[in-house]
Design a protein around this motif. Structure first.
Motif, PDB file in Angstrom:
ATOM      1  N   THR A 302       0.779  -1.725  -0.248  1.00  0.00           N
ATOM      2  CA  THR A 302      -0.093  -0.006   0.297  1.00  0.00           C
ATOM      3  C   THR A 302       0.773   1.124   0.086  1.00  0.00           C
ATOM      4  O   THR A 302       0.387   2.300   0.429  1.00  0.00           O
ATOM      5  CB  THR A 302      -0.966   0.139   1.386  1.00  0.00           C
ATOM      6  OG1 THR A 302       0.292   0.041   2.228  1.00  0.00           O
ATOM      7  CG2 THR A 302      -1.571  -1.338   1.219  1.00  0.00           C
ATOM      8  N   LYS A 303       2.414   0.826  -0.240  1.00  0.00           N
ATOM      9  CA  LYS A 303       2.988   2.222   0.420  1.00  0.00           C
ATOM     10  C   LYS A 303       2.600   3.417  -1.062  1.00  0.00           C
ATOM     11  O   LYS A 303       2.203   2.844  -1.945  1.00  0.00           O
ATOM     12  CB  LYS A 303       4.322   1.410  -0.516  1.00  0.00           C
ATOM     13  CG  LYS A 303       4.839   0.466   0.770  1.00  0.00           C
ATOM     14  CD  LYS A 303       4.921   1.611   2.516  1.00  0.00           C
ATOM     15  CE  LYS A 303       5.400   0.720   3.441  1.00  0.00           C
ATOM     16  NZ  LYS A 303       6.015   1.413   4.854  1.00  0.00           N
ATOM     17  N   GLY A 304       2.441   4.534  -1.022  1.00  0.00           N
ATOM     18  CA  GLY A 304       1.871   5.711  -2.016  1.00  0.00           C
ATOM     19  C   GLY A 304       0.474   6.137  -2.230  1.00  0.00           C
ATOM     20  O   GLY A 304       0.337   6.185  -3.450  1.00  0.00           O
ATOM     21  N   ALA A 305       0.233   4.525  -1.956  1.00  0.00           N
ATOM     22  CA  ALA A 305      -1.597   4.708  -2.208  1.00  0.00           C
ATOM     23  C   ALA A 305      -2.761   5.562  -1.956  1.00  0.00           C
ATOM     24  O   ALA A 305      -3.002   6.596  -1.749  1.00  0.00           O
ATOM     25  CB  ALA A 305      -2.326   3.283  -2.042  1.00  0.00           C
ATOM     26  N   LEU A 306      -1.618   6.198  -0.970  1.00  0.00           N
ATOM     27  CA  LEU A 306      -2.711   7.277   0.304  1.00  0.00           C
ATOM     28  C   LEU A 306      -2.520   9.157   0.055  1.00  0.00           C
ATOM     29  O   LEU A 306      -2.735   9.319   0.255  1.00  0.00           O
ATOM     30  CB  LEU A 306      -2.618   6.657   1.586  1.00  0.00           C
ATOM     31  CG  LEU A 306      -3.058   5.275   2.436  1.00  0.00           C
ATOM     32  CD1 LEU A 306      -3.353   5.567   3.657  1.00  0.00           C
ATOM     33  CD2 LEU A 306      -4.451   5.136   1.664  1.00  0.00           C
ATOM     34  N   ILE A 307      -1.646   8.913  -1.022  1.00  0.00           N
ATOM     35  CA  ILE A 307      -0.325  10.375  -1.223  1.00  0.00           C
ATOM     36  C   ILE A 307      -2.382  10.721  -1.778  1.00  0.00           C
ATOM     37  O   ILE A 307      -3.103  10.287  -2.784  1.00  0.00           O
ATOM     38  CB  ILE A 307      -0.038  10.028  -2.437  1.00  0.00           C
ATOM     39  CG1 ILE A 307       1.532   9.457  -1.981  1.00  0.00           C
ATOM     40  CG2 ILE A 307       0.214  11.617  -2.667  1.00  0.00           C
ATOM     41  CD1 ILE A 307       2.737   9.525  -2.982  1.00  0.00           C
ATOM     42  N   GLY A 308      -2.425  12.464  -1.041  1.00  0.00           N
ATOM     43  CA  GLY A 308      -3.322  12.853  -1.582  1.00  0.00           C
ATOM     44  C   GLY A 308      -4.729  12.744  -0.474  1.00  0.00           C
ATOM     45  O   GLY A 308      -5.951  13.212  -1.152  1.00  0.00           O
ATOM     46  N   ILE A 309      -5.005  11.271  -0.360  1.00  0.00           N
ATOM     47  CA  ILE A 309      -5.713  11.355   0.907  1.00  0.00           C
ATOM     48  C   ILE A 309      -5.376  11.751   2.140  1.00  0.00           C
ATOM     49  O   ILE A 309      -5.017  12.481   2.211  1.00  0.00           O
ATOM     50  CB  ILE A 309      -5.976   9.471   1.046  1.00  0.00           C
ATOM     51  CG1 ILE A 309      -5.704   9.011   0.227  1.00  0.00           C
ATOM     52  CG2 ILE A 309      -6.868   9.472   2.738  1.00  0.00           C
ATOM     53  CD1 ILE A 309      -7.326   8.406  -0.527  1.00  0.00           C
ATOM     54  N   LEU A 310      -6.677  12.522   2.084  1.00  0.00           N
ATOM     55  CA  LEU A 310      -7.823  13.690   3.102  1.00  0.00           C
ATOM     56  C   LEU A 310      -8.607  13.214   4.239  1.00  0.00           C
ATOM     57  O   LEU A 310      -9.121  12.532   4.149  1.00  0.00           O
ATOM     58  CB  LEU A 310      -7.740  15.367   2.818  1.00  0.00           C
ATOM     59  CG  LEU A 310      -7.141  15.521   1.849  1.00  0.00           C
ATOM     60  CD1 LEU A 310      -7.616  16.888   1.416  1.00  0.00           C
ATOM     61  CD2 LEU A 310      -5.223  15.558   2.406  1.00  0.00           C
ATOM     62  N   LEU A 311      -8.209  13.335   6.132  1.00  0.00           N
ATOM     63  CA  LEU A 311      -9.426  13.382   6.518  1.00  0.00           C
ATOM     64  C   LEU A 311      -9.778  14.514   7.549  1.00  0.00           C
ATOM     65  O   LEU A 311      -8.793  15.490   8.211  1.00  0.00           O
ATOM     66  CB  LEU A 311      -8.866  12.427   7.487  1.00  0.00           C
ATOM     67  CG  LEU A 311      -9.351  11.650   8.671  1.00  0.00           C
ATOM     68  CD1 LEU A 311     -10.774  10.971   8.564  1.00  0.00           C
ATOM     69  CD2 LEU A 311      -8.738  11.245   9.966  1.00  0.00           C
ATOM     70  N   GLY A 312     -10.772  14.701   7.936  1.00  0.00           N
ATOM     71  CA  GLY A 312     -11.445  16.304   7.748  1.00  0.00           C
ATOM     72  C   GLY A 312     -12.914  16.392   8.223  1.00  0.00           C
ATOM     73  O   GLY A 312     -13.386  15.027   8.298  1.00  0.00           O
ATOM     74  N   GLY A 313     -12.920  16.985   9.562  1.00  0.00           N
ATOM     75  CA  GLY A 313     -14.832  16.984  10.135  1.00  0.00           C
ATOM     76  C   GLY A 313     -15.080  16.302  11.357  1.00  0.00           C
ATOM     77  O   GLY A 313     -14.305  15.215  11.096  1.00  0.00           O
ATOM     78  N   ALA A 314     -15.857  16.662  12.219  1.00  0.00           N
ATOM     79  CA  ALA A 314     -16.062  15.859  13.241  1.00  0.00           C
ATOM     80  C   ALA A 314     -16.114  14.916  13.041  1.00  0.00           C
ATOM     81  O   ALA A 314     -16.628  13.966  14.118  1.00  0.00           O
ATOM     82  CB  ALA A 314     -17.130  16.655  13.813  1.00  0.00           C
ATOM     83  N   GLY A 315     -17.142  13.570  11.488  1.00  0.00           N
ATOM     84  CA  GLY A 315     -17.066  12.772  11.983  1.00  0.00           C
ATOM     85  C   GLY A 315     -16.468  12.217  10.605  1.00  0.00           C
ATOM     86  O   GLY A 315     -16.675  10.429  10.801  1.00  0.00           O
ATOM     87  N   GLY A 316     -15.002  12.247  10.885  1.00  0.00           N
ATOM     88  CA  GLY A 316     -14.018  11.720  10.140  1.00  0.00           C
ATOM     89  C   GLY A 316     -14.392  11.410   8.618  1.00  0.00           C
ATOM     90  O   GLY A 316     -14.022   9.957   7.606  1.00  0.00           O
TER      91      GLY A 316
END
Length: 346
Positions: A302-316
Motif C-alpha cells: 500500500t506504499k504511496g497509495a494514500l497520497i492525496g487522501i485527506l481526513l477532516g470534519g467531526a465525523g472523520g
C-alpha cells in the motif's frame, strides 16, 4: 427377366492384432502398460479379455486409455500457483505484526528470566521475514521461486505465539470472566481487509477490518490483535473531476471476539495510514537496529497509495484531492471511542 448378380470380390481379411488374455486381475497388465509395454510389430497391444462382453471390453479400453493419458502427461512442476502464492500485502502485514511485537518486547525487563529467549526468537523471526521479502523480490512473477501463502501463515503463527508467550509471562492476559469497560477516547488500530473506493462504494455497504494492535486496560489485554471489526459506509460520493474529489465515511461499530461475544461501540476515524510502522517503532531498541531494515518500504504494497487522501470534519470524512478515494487492502485506521464500551467475557 432378372439381372445377373455380380460376384464382387471379397476384401482381403485383415489379420487381427495380437491380443492378450487377461483374467480378473488387470493390475500387472496395467503396470506393464504404464511402463510402456508395446508390441514391437503392431504397436500398442489390443486387449480382448477372455469371455468378456462387448460392454466390458469397452469399459476396459476406456480405463486403459485413461491410464495411458495419465502416464503420458508430463510431470507436474513444484510451482506455487497464484491461488497459494503470497502477496506483497501479506509481507507488509507481517511487518506490521513485527512492529506490534516490538512494542511488547520493549516492556520486557532485561532481568526477566525469559528475556534472552524472547530476543532470540524475535531475531529468528526478523531473519525469516527478511528472507521471505528477498525471495519475493527475486521471484517477480516466477512461479518457481514465489513465496507460498503457507510460509507466510507459518511465520505469522510464530509471531502470535511469541506475542502470547510475552503476555503470559508478564501476566497480561485476561483469562477470567466478567466485564471490562473501554473508556471514552480509547484508540483502536484496525486494518482494512478489503479495498474500498468512493467510486464503487454505496451507503450501508458493510466494511470488514481486523484489530492490528491489542488493546490493554489496566495492564491486561482485553481485545487481542486479529479480532474482527465491522463497520458501515455512511457516506459515499464519487469524484466529479476536476471540480471535486471523492468522499467516503465509515462508521465502525462492532467488535467480534474469539470467544463468540460481540461488543457494540461508537467511534470515529481519526487517522488513516498505509501501515502501523513508524519511525518511533524502528528507533526503539527492543528488537534492534535490524528491524529498521526489515520494516522498509514494500514494493507492491500500500506504499504511496494514500497520497492525496485527506481526513477532516467531526465525523472523520475521508476525501481525495481531485480524484476518487481509493483505500487498498491493508489500510490502517485509528478509531477513537466516542463513548465507553463494555467488553464481556464468558
Amino acid at each position: 427377366m432378372a439381372r445377373p448378380r455380380k460376384n464382387w470380390p471379397m476384401p482381403p481379411e485383415v489379420p487381427p492384432a495380437p491380443f492378450i488374455v487377461v483374467g480378473a486381475d488387470y493390475g500387472p497388465f496395467l503396470a506393464a502398460i504404464l511402463e510402456g509395454l508395446v508390441s514391437p510389430t503392431h504397436g500398442p497391444l489390443r486387449i480382448a479379455p477372455k469371455g468378456a462382453t462387448p460392454m466390458k471390453k469397452a469399459l476396459l479400453v476406456l480405463v486403459l486409455a485413461c491410464a495411458a493419458l495419465s502416464a503420458a502427461a508430463p510431470p507436474a512442476h513444484a510451482q506455487t500457483t497464484s491461488a497459494t502464492r503470497a502477496r506483497w500485502y501479506d509481507v507488509q502485514r507481517l511487518q506490521d505484526d513485527l512492529a506490534v511485537l516490538d512494542d511488547s518486547l520493549a516492556t520486557v525487563p532485561t532481568t526477566h528470566p525469559r528475556y534472552r529467549e524472547f530476543q532470540n526468537r524475535a531475531d529468528a523471526l526478523r531473519s525469516d521475514l527478511a528472507r521471505l521479502r528477498d525471495d519475493m523480490q527475486r521471484s517477480g512473477n516466477s512461479g518457481d521461486l514465489a513465496v507460498s501463502a503457507d510460509e507466510v501463515n507459518r511465520l505469522r503463527t510464530r509471531i502470535r505465539e511469541l506475542q502470547n508467550d510475552i503476555d503470559t509471562s508478564l501476566n497480561r492476559r485476561w483469562t477470567g470472566t466478567g466485564s471490562v469497560v473501554l473508556p471514552e477516547g480509547t484508540e483502536l488500530t484496525v486494518r482494512l481487509e478489503r479495498p474500498l473506493s468512493s467510486r464503487t462504494a454505496r451507503v450501508e455497504d458493510r466494511v470488514e477490518a481486523t484489530m492490528a494492535r491489542p488493546v490493554y486496560v489496566d495492564g491486561r489485554m482485553v481485545v487481542p490483535a486479529g479480532a474482527r471489526v465491522l463497520g458501515t459506509v455512511t457516506q459515499a460520493e464519487p469524484a466529479q473531476r476536476p471540480v471535486r474529489g471523492g468522499r467516503v465515511n465509515i462508521s465502525f461499530d462492532r467488535l467480534l471476539l474469539d470467544d463468540g461475544t460481540s461488543v457494540d461501540f461508537r467511534s470515529r476515524v481519526v487517522q488513516v495510514k498505509e501501515d502501523i510502522v513508524n519511525s518511533d517503532t524502528a528507533k526503539r531498541g527492543a528488537i534492534g537496529a535490524a528491524l529498521g531494515a526489515v520494516l522498509g518500504k514494500v514494493l507492491g504494497g500500500t506504499k504511496g497509495a494514500l497520497i492525496g487522501i485527506l481526513l477532516g470534519g467531526a465525523g472523520g470524512v475521508i476525501t481525495a484531492q481531485g480524484d476518487d478515494v481509493e483505500l487498498p487492502e491493508g489500510t490502517v485506521f485509528t478509531l477513537q471511542l466516542e463513548r465507553p464500551a463494555t467488553v464481556l467475557r464468558r
